[in-house]
Scaffold this motif. Structure first.
Motif, PDB file in Angstrom:
ATOM      1  N   LYS A  63      20.567   6.430  24.173  1.00 41.63           N
ATOM      2  CA  LYS A  63      20.524   7.711  23.915  1.00 41.63           C
ATOM      3  C   LYS A  63      19.301   7.824  22.793  1.00 41.63           C
ATOM      4  O   LYS A  63      18.376   8.454  22.973  1.00 41.63           O
ATOM      5  N   ASP A  64      19.686   7.239  21.625  1.00 38.60           N
ATOM      6  CA  ASP A  64      18.778   7.569  20.818  1.00 38.60           C
ATOM      7  C   ASP A  64      17.558   6.812  20.759  1.00 38.60           C
ATOM      8  O   ASP A  64      16.448   7.073  20.532  1.00 38.60           O
ATOM      9  N   GLU A  67      15.213   8.899  22.804  1.00 42.25           N
ATOM     10  CA  GLU A  67      14.733  10.039  21.916  1.00 42.25           C
ATOM     11  C   GLU A  67      13.553   9.518  20.994  1.00 42.25           C
ATOM     12  O   GLU A  67      12.540  10.050  21.022  1.00 42.25           O
ATOM     13  N   LYS A  70      10.768   9.199  23.356  1.00 38.69           N
ATOM     14  CA  LYS A  70      10.048  10.435  23.620  1.00 38.69           C
ATOM     15  C   LYS A  70       9.139  11.035  22.782  1.00 38.69           C
ATOM     16  O   LYS A  70       7.998  11.193  23.027  1.00 38.69           O
ATOM     17  N   GLU A  71       9.599  10.796  21.288  1.00 38.44           N
ATOM     18  CA  GLU A  71       8.870  11.208  20.027  1.00 38.44           C
ATOM     19  C   GLU A  71       7.519  10.728  20.145  1.00 38.44           C
ATOM     20  O   GLU A  71       6.545  11.323  19.578  1.00 38.44           O
ATOM     21  N   ASP A  98      13.324  10.913  31.919  1.00 38.14           N
ATOM     22  CA  ASP A  98      12.341  10.839  30.736  1.00 38.14           C
ATOM     23  C   ASP A  98      11.096   9.758  31.501  1.00 38.14           C
ATOM     24  O   ASP A  98      10.208   9.621  30.543  1.00 38.14           O
TER      25      ASP A  98
END
Ligand SMILES: [Zn+2]
Length: 231
Positions: A63-64, A67, A70-71, A98
């Protein structure tokens, strides 16, 4: 251009034609791919690399990792283990949502090279079915655990095997700096980088590798972009 490289171009072209011609039929493809077959197909002049993450999804890290990708506006390729995909379907769905590519890394992370052909195919088929049930799409790409497969394995599945070019052995060293340094030393245009998404050190290394290579003008793409980019 070497004969092997030429042969790989023709294999890719033949594959594209076969896929179109085969329609709903399933055809056999036993095709190993790494950067040797990709550089020659690059036409843009833009430096490209593909990040691949094996052995997930991981309830601790994926999950991290998603993230952070995506950033940084980075798409990657995840070679997932069937039984973990079954255990964490939400993570598989998130990887798909994603915009990343999901590949098959066997059902229980076994050495496909030493199994019977029937059992090796079952490992691949079962994982494909799990991924299909979650995403509605069969994976196109296979990465055999340990890069170990067997000759003439005919599972009657339309898949392409993807290996790697840069391997910092992140699962072994579990040290961000060492992983970053190894990748930054070895990487070149068109490479496939092998990482694992079960370790914080690998995730943090991936972020630093992205930041540093993007600053050098590299773009991060999924493996399909490199393999199917024809001249
Ligand atoms: Zn693995």
């Amino acid at each position: 251009m070497s004969r092997i490289r030429k042969a790989l171009i023709w294999m890719n072209l033949a594959l594209a034609v076969l896929v179109i011609a085969a329609g709903a039929c399933r055809i056999r493809v036993n095709h190993l791919v790494n950067a040797e077959s990709m550089n020659i197909k690059k036409t843009s002049g833009i430096k490209e690399v593909a990040l691949t993450f094996d052995d997930g999804p991981s309830p601790e890290c994926t999950k991290d990792l998603l993230e952070g990708l995506k950033e940084r506006n980075v798409k990657a390729t995840f070679f997932v283990i069937g039984e973990k995909a079954e255990a964490y379907p939400d993570l598989i769905k998130k990887i798909q949502d994603d915009g990343h590519i999901i590949g098959n890394h066997s059902y229980t992370h076994v050495n496909l090279g030493i199994l019977s052909k029937k059992d090796a195919c079952e490992q691949i088929r079962k994982t494909n079915d799990v991924i299909y049930q979650i995403t509605g799409e069969y994976p196109q790409f296979l990465r055999s655990p340990f890069g170990s497969t067997q000759k003439n394995l005919d599972c009657q599945m339309n898949m392409i095997e993807v290996l790697w070019d840069v391997d910092p052995r992140d699962w072994e060293v579990q040290n961000k700096e060492k992983v970053v340094n190894k990748v930054m030393t070895d990487v070149k245009d068109g490479d496939i980088i092998l990482l694992h998404d079960g370790y914080d050190s690998s995730m943090l290394a991936a972020f630093e590798i992205i930041d540093r290579l993007q600053a050098q003008g590299y773009e991060f793409v999924t493996v399909d972009k490199l393999i199917f980019e024809l001249p």
